[in-house]
Design a protein around this motif. Structure first.
Motif, PDB file in Angstrom:
ATOM      1  N   VAL A 199       0.838  -1.204   0.000  1.00  0.00           N
ATOM      2  CA  VAL A 199       0.000   0.000   0.000  1.00  0.00           C
ATOM      3  C   VAL A 199       0.870   1.249   0.000  1.00  0.00           C
ATOM      4  CG1 VAL A 199      -1.646   1.330   1.360  1.00  0.00           C
ATOM      5  CG2 VAL A 199      -2.004  -1.105   1.039  1.00  0.00           C
ATOM      6  N   SER A 200       1.905   1.236   0.810  1.00  0.00           N
ATOM      7  CA  SER A 200       2.827   2.373   0.863  1.00  0.00           C
ATOM      8  C   SER A 200       3.516   2.579  -0.484  1.00  0.00           C
ATOM      9  CB  SER A 200       3.863   2.145   1.954  1.00  0.00           C
ATOM     10  OG  SER A 200       4.825   3.144   1.941  1.00  0.00           O
ATOM     11  N   LEU A 201       3.915   1.499  -1.119  1.00  0.00           N
ATOM     12  CA  LEU A 201       4.573   1.579  -2.423  1.00  0.00           C
ATOM     13  C   LEU A 201       3.624   2.140  -3.481  1.00  0.00           C
ATOM     14  CD1 LEU A 201       7.121   0.903  -4.068  1.00  0.00           C
ATOM     15  CD2 LEU A 201       6.124  -1.348  -4.474  1.00  0.00           C
ATOM     16  N   ILE A 202       2.389   1.687  -3.470  1.00  0.00           N
ATOM     17  CA  ILE A 202       1.408   2.191  -4.431  1.00  0.00           C
ATOM     18  C   ILE A 202       1.152   3.677  -4.202  1.00  0.00           C
ATOM     19  CG2 ILE A 202      -1.031   2.074  -5.086  1.00  0.00           C
ATOM     20  CD1 ILE A 202      -0.841  -0.964  -4.638  1.00  0.00           C
ATOM     21  N   ASP A 203       1.027   4.073  -2.943  1.00  0.00           N
ATOM     22  CA  ASP A 203       0.801   5.490  -2.639  1.00  0.00           C
ATOM     23  C   ASP A 203       1.967   6.363  -3.086  1.00  0.00           C
ATOM     24  OD1 ASP A 203      -1.716   5.075  -1.608  1.00  0.00           O
ATOM     25  OD2 ASP A 203      -1.029   4.979   0.481  1.00  0.00           O
ATOM     26  N   SER A 204       3.180   5.863  -2.917  1.00  0.00           N
ATOM     27  CA  SER A 204       4.343   6.664  -3.290  1.00  0.00           C
ATOM     28  C   SER A 204       4.557   6.691  -4.805  1.00  0.00           C
ATOM     29  CB  SER A 204       5.598   6.131  -2.611  1.00  0.00           C
ATOM     30  OG  SER A 204       5.954   4.867  -3.150  1.00  0.00           O
ATOM     31  N   ALA A 205       3.968   5.750  -5.538  1.00  0.00           N
ATOM     32  CA  ALA A 205       4.170   5.684  -6.982  1.00  0.00           C
ATOM     33  C   ALA A 205       3.203   6.575  -7.746  1.00  0.00           C
ATOM     34  CB  ALA A 205       4.012   4.248  -7.460  1.00  0.00           C
ATOM     35  N   ARG A 206       2.207   7.101  -7.084  1.00  0.00           N
ATOM     36  CA  ARG A 206       1.248   7.963  -7.760  1.00  0.00           C
ATOM     37  C   ARG A 206       1.920   9.288  -8.128  1.00  0.00           C
ATOM     38  NH1 ARG A 206      -3.766   7.033  -3.718  1.00  0.00           N
ATOM     39  NH2 ARG A 206      -4.273   4.944  -4.410  1.00  0.00           N
ATOM     40  N   ALA A 207       1.844   9.617  -9.403  1.00  0.00           N
ATOM     41  CA  ALA A 207       2.436  10.876  -9.872  1.00  0.00           C
ATOM     42  C   ALA A 207       1.445  12.008  -9.637  1.00  0.00           C
ATOM     43  CB  ALA A 207       2.778  10.768 -11.347  1.00  0.00           C
ATOM     44  N   PRO A 208       1.923  13.114  -9.122  1.00  0.00           N
ATOM     45  CA  PRO A 208       1.008  14.247  -8.942  1.00  0.00           C
ATOM     46  C   PRO A 208       0.575  14.790 -10.299  1.00  0.00           C
ATOM     47  CG  PRO A 208       3.253  14.881  -8.432  1.00  0.00           C
ATOM     48  CD  PRO A 208       3.257  13.400  -8.680  1.00  0.00           C
ATOM     49  N   LEU A 209      -0.692  15.107 -10.412  1.00  0.00           N
ATOM     50  CA  LEU A 209      -1.220  15.618 -11.672  1.00  0.00           C
ATOM     51  C   LEU A 209      -1.078  17.137 -11.717  1.00  0.00           C
ATOM     52  CD1 LEU A 209      -4.515  13.548 -11.949  1.00  0.00           C
ATOM     53  CD2 LEU A 209      -2.364  13.145 -13.133  1.00  0.00           C
ATOM     54  N   ALA A 210      -0.763  17.640 -12.904  1.00  0.00           N
ATOM     55  CA  ALA A 210      -0.683  19.089 -13.099  1.00  0.00           C
ATOM     56  C   ALA A 210      -2.108  19.649 -13.098  1.00  0.00           C
ATOM     57  CB  ALA A 210       0.024  19.399 -14.403  1.00  0.00           C
ATOM     58  N   GLU A 211      -2.230  20.919 -12.846  1.00  0.00           N
ATOM     59  CA  GLU A 211      -3.536  21.582 -12.811  1.00  0.00           C
ATOM     60  C   GLU A 211      -4.245  21.376 -14.148  1.00  0.00           C
ATOM     61  OE1 GLU A 211      -6.645  23.422 -11.152  1.00  0.00           O
ATOM     62  OE2 GLU A 211      -4.764  23.045 -10.104  1.00  0.00           O
ATOM     63  N   GLY A 212      -5.442  20.835 -14.121  1.00  0.00           N
ATOM     64  CA  GLY A 212      -6.228  20.625 -15.328  1.00  0.00           C
ATOM     65  C   GLY A 212      -5.842  19.381 -16.106  1.00  0.00           C
ATOM     66  N   SER A 213      -4.830  18.684 -15.687  1.00  0.00           N
ATOM     67  CA  SER A 213      -4.373  17.485 -16.392  1.00  0.00           C
ATOM     68  C   SER A 213      -5.392  16.368 -16.256  1.00  0.00           C
ATOM     69  CB  SER A 213      -3.030  17.034 -15.824  1.00  0.00           C
ATOM     70  OG  SER A 213      -2.633  15.820 -16.414  1.00  0.00           O
ATOM     71  N   GLY A 214      -5.692  15.735 -17.360  1.00  0.00           N
ATOM     72  CA  GLY A 214      -6.596  14.595 -17.337  1.00  0.00           C
ATOM     73  C   GLY A 214      -8.064  14.955 -17.351  1.00  0.00           C
ATOM     74  N   THR A 215      -8.373  16.231 -17.592  1.00  0.00           N
ATOM     75  CA  THR A 215      -9.774  16.641 -17.582  1.00  0.00           C
ATOM     76  C   THR A 215     -10.325  16.852 -18.979  1.00  0.00           C
ATOM     77  OG1 THR A 215      -9.167  18.962 -17.370  1.00  0.00           O
ATOM     78  CG2 THR A 215      -9.552  17.745 -15.331  1.00  0.00           C
ATOM     79  N   GLN A 216      -9.455  16.887 -19.996  1.00  0.00           N
ATOM     80  CA  GLN A 216      -9.909  17.125 -21.362  1.00  0.00           C
ATOM     81  C   GLN A 216      -9.289  16.123 -22.321  1.00  0.00           C
ATOM     82  OE1 GLN A 216      -8.802  21.153 -22.143  1.00  0.00           O
ATOM     83  NE2 GLN A 216     -10.314  22.012 -20.728  1.00  0.00           N
ATOM     84  N   ILE A 217     -10.014  15.823 -23.387  1.00  0.00           N
ATOM     85  CA  ILE A 217      -9.524  14.905 -24.414  1.00  0.00           C
ATOM     86  C   ILE A 217      -9.421  15.672 -25.720  1.00  0.00           C
ATOM     87  CG2 ILE A 217      -9.988  12.801 -25.715  1.00  0.00           C
ATOM     88  CD1 ILE A 217     -11.616  11.803 -23.343  1.00  0.00           C
ATOM     89  N   ASP A 218      -8.273  15.563 -26.387  1.00  0.00           N
ATOM     90  CA  ASP A 218      -8.081  16.218 -27.675  1.00  0.00           C
ATOM     91  C   ASP A 218      -8.543  15.258 -28.760  1.00  0.00           C
ATOM     92  OD1 ASP A 218      -7.343  17.686 -29.844  1.00  0.00           O
ATOM     93  OD2 ASP A 218      -5.189  17.682 -29.403  1.00  0.00           O
ATOM     94  N   VAL A 219      -9.733  15.481 -29.302  1.00  0.00           N
ATOM     95  CA  VAL A 219     -10.304  14.574 -30.284  1.00  0.00           C
ATOM     96  C   VAL A 219      -9.866  14.907 -31.702  1.00  0.00           C
ATOM     97  CG1 VAL A 219     -12.293  13.959 -28.899  1.00  0.00           C
ATOM     98  CG2 VAL A 219     -12.428  15.929 -30.422  1.00  0.00           C
ATOM     99  N   TYR A 220      -9.167  16.035 -31.918  1.00  0.00           N
ATOM    100  CA  TYR A 220      -8.742  16.458 -33.253  1.00  0.00           C
ATOM    101  C   TYR A 220      -7.314  16.021 -33.568  1.00  0.00           C
ATOM    102  CZ  TYR A 220     -12.948  19.245 -33.083  1.00  0.00           C
ATOM    103  OH  TYR A 220     -14.249  19.645 -32.975  1.00  0.00           O
ATOM    104  N   ALA A 221      -6.630  15.452 -32.627  1.00  0.00           N
ATOM    105  CA  ALA A 221      -5.231  15.090 -32.862  1.00  0.00           C
ATOM    106  C   ALA A 221      -5.086  13.835 -33.665  1.00  0.00           C
ATOM    107  CB  ALA A 221      -4.511  14.923 -31.542  1.00  0.00           C
TER     108      ALA A 221
END
Length: 61
Positions: A39-61
């Motif tokens: 559990v500790s290893l999994i918690d430490s492996a989580r990468a912090p997300l940048a502001e707004g990261s992962g909230t939008q999908i670029d469908v035109y790329a």
């Protein structure tokens, strides 16, 4: 079966059961420790997300 041999057999069974219970307790403690480590290893492996990261999908790329 005579009484002395019966008594000896019961005593041996009791010792075997105590050894089995002790081994099981040790195994459970080890699994709890390993689980906490995972559990500790999994918690430490989580990468912090940048502001707004992962909230939008670029469908035109």
């Amino acid at each position: 079966m005579d009484i002395p041999s019966l008594s000896m057999q019961l005593s041996q069974n009791s010792v075997q059961m105590q050894a089995g219970v002790s081994l099981l307790k040790s195994s459970i403690d080890m699994m709890k420790t390993n689980g906490a480590g995972v559990v500790s290893l999994i918690d430490s492996a989580r990468a912090p997300l940048a502001e707004g990261s992962g909230t939008q999908i670029d469908v035109y790329a």
